[in-house]
Design an enzyme around this catalytic site. Structure first.
Site, PDB file in Angstrom:
ATOM      1  N   HIS A 101       0.853  -1.202   0.000  1.00  0.00           N
ATOM      2  CA  HIS A 101       0.000   0.000   0.000  1.00  0.00           C
ATOM      3  C   HIS A 101       0.878   1.237   0.000  1.00  0.00           C
ATOM      4  O   HIS A 101       1.983   1.231   0.539  1.00  0.00           O
ATOM      5  CB  HIS A 101      -0.956   0.025   1.194  1.00  0.00           C
ATOM      6  CG  HIS A 101      -0.267  -0.187   2.514  1.00  0.00           C
ATOM      7  ND1 HIS A 101       0.111  -1.437   2.960  1.00  0.00           N
ATOM      8  CD2 HIS A 101       0.128   0.684   3.463  1.00  0.00           C
ATOM      9  CE1 HIS A 101       0.703  -1.322   4.125  1.00  0.00           C
ATOM     10  NE2 HIS A 101       0.749  -0.039   4.460  1.00  0.00           N
ATOM     11  N   HIS A 103       0.891   5.186   1.189  1.00  0.00           N
ATOM     12  CA  HIS A 103       0.227   6.199   2.016  1.00  0.00           C
ATOM     13  C   HIS A 103       0.190   7.534   1.272  1.00  0.00           C
ATOM     14  O   HIS A 103       1.213   7.967   0.707  1.00  0.00           O
ATOM     15  CB  HIS A 103       1.002   6.435   3.316  1.00  0.00           C
ATOM     16  CG  HIS A 103       1.031   5.267   4.251  1.00  0.00           C
ATOM     17  ND1 HIS A 103       0.196   5.173   5.340  1.00  0.00           N
ATOM     18  CD2 HIS A 103       1.801   4.147   4.265  1.00  0.00           C
ATOM     19  CE1 HIS A 103       0.463   4.041   6.003  1.00  0.00           C
ATOM     20  NE2 HIS A 103       1.428   3.415   5.367  1.00  0.00           N
TER      21      HIS A 103
HETATM   22  P1  5GP Z   1       1.962   0.362   7.325  1.00  0.00           P
HETATM   23  O1  5GP Z   1       2.437   0.603   8.739  1.00  0.00           O
HETATM   24  O2  5GP Z   1       1.859  -1.126   7.026  1.00  0.00           O
HETATM   25  O3  5GP Z   1       2.707   1.113   6.276  1.00  0.00           O
HETATM   26  O4  5GP Z   1       0.497   0.980   7.272  1.00  0.00           O
HETATM   27  C1  5GP Z   1      -0.647   0.304   7.640  1.00  0.00           C
HETATM   28  C2  5GP Z   1      -1.715   1.364   7.759  1.00  0.00           C
HETATM   29  O5  5GP Z   1      -2.964   0.729   7.654  1.00  0.00           O
HETATM   30  C3  5GP Z   1      -1.712   2.111   9.087  1.00  0.00           C
HETATM   31  O6  5GP Z   1      -1.591   3.506   8.838  1.00  0.00           O
HETATM   32  C4  5GP Z   1      -3.045   1.741   9.729  1.00  0.00           C
HETATM   33  O7  5GP Z   1      -3.634   2.835  10.403  1.00  0.00           O
HETATM   34  C5  5GP Z   1      -3.867   1.324   8.540  1.00  0.00           C
HETATM   35  N1  5GP Z   1      -4.866   0.304   8.805  1.00  0.00           N
HETATM   36  C6  5GP Z   1      -4.654  -0.877   9.453  1.00  0.00           C
HETATM   37  N2  5GP Z   1      -5.800  -1.606   9.474  1.00  0.00           N
HETATM   38  C7  5GP Z   1      -6.721  -0.872   8.805  1.00  0.00           C
HETATM   39  C8  5GP Z   1      -8.089  -1.121   8.487  1.00  0.00           C
HETATM   40  O8  5GP Z   1      -8.691  -2.137   8.830  1.00  0.00           O
HETATM   41  N3  5GP Z   1      -8.737  -0.137   7.773  1.00  0.00           N
HETATM   42  C9  5GP Z   1      -8.102   1.001   7.376  1.00  0.00           C
HETATM   43  N4  5GP Z   1      -8.827   1.906   6.680  1.00  0.00           N
HETATM   44  N5  5GP Z   1      -6.811   1.264   7.671  1.00  0.00           N
HETATM   45  C10 5GP Z   1      -6.131   0.334   8.375  1.00  0.00           C
END
Ligand code: 5GP
Ligand code: ZN
Length: 137
Positions: A101, A103
């Site tokens: 993903h 951001h």
């Molecule tokens: P990472 O740390 O893997 O780059 O980002 C994961 C992101 O996914 C985090 O910013 C977290 O807030 C978001 N996130 C985790 N679970 C969910 C979910 O069930 N729904 C949504 N909309 N965001 C999520």
């Protein structure tokens, strides 16, 4: 190409509802549940790739096109003052959900958020050495 028990596969493909800003055949853009700032969003490919290394190049290109379009639209609608694109790979880099993903983080003059790093110092020799390590055949 979905993976069982992957929450982002379920969200991207509409099995779990989300606050969707954009959707097409390849991807879905949703609001992050724990936003860094107002409008913090995530681009989720509908196919499951754990990280950047698994993401095919054509999908990588497409993610950047969507990022550019969304950043323009969100800047206009949210009147933000800047924009960060962040993409974490691996636990050490802060990745917590192992479905690729990107951001999209709108920035506001007043947001007081911390997104970044503290710069170290490097000598010319160290930089040269690092460069040589990376470019070595
Ligand atoms: P990472 O740390 O893997 O780059 O980002 C994961 C992101 O996914 C985090 O910013 C977290 O807030 C978001 N996130 C985790 N679970 C969910 C979910 O069930 N729904 C949504 N909309 N965001 C999520
Ligand atoms: Zn997935």
């Amino acid at each position: 190409m979905r993976e069982d028990n992957c929450i982002f596969c379920k969200i991207a493909n509409g099995d779990i509802p989300s606050k969707t800003l954009y959707e097409d055949e390849e991807c879905r853009v949703i609001l992050d549940l724990g936003p860094a700032t107002k409008g913090h969003a995530l681009i989720l490919p509908k196919n499951h790739y754990a990280n950047l290394f698994e993401l095919p190049e054509n999908e990588a290109e497409y993610v950047m096109v969507i990022a550019k379009r969304m950043a323009a639209k969100m800047t206009e609608k949210l009147q933000c003052d800047g924009f960060n694109l962040v993409q974490n790979n691996g636990e050490t880099a802060g990745q917590t959900v192992f479905h690729f993903h990107m951001h999209l983080i709108p920035r506001y003059k007043w947001d007081n958020q911390l997104i970044g790093w503290k710069p170290m110092q490097a000598t010319q020799e160290e930089l040269e050495d690092t460069m040589n390590t990376i470019i070595a055949e």
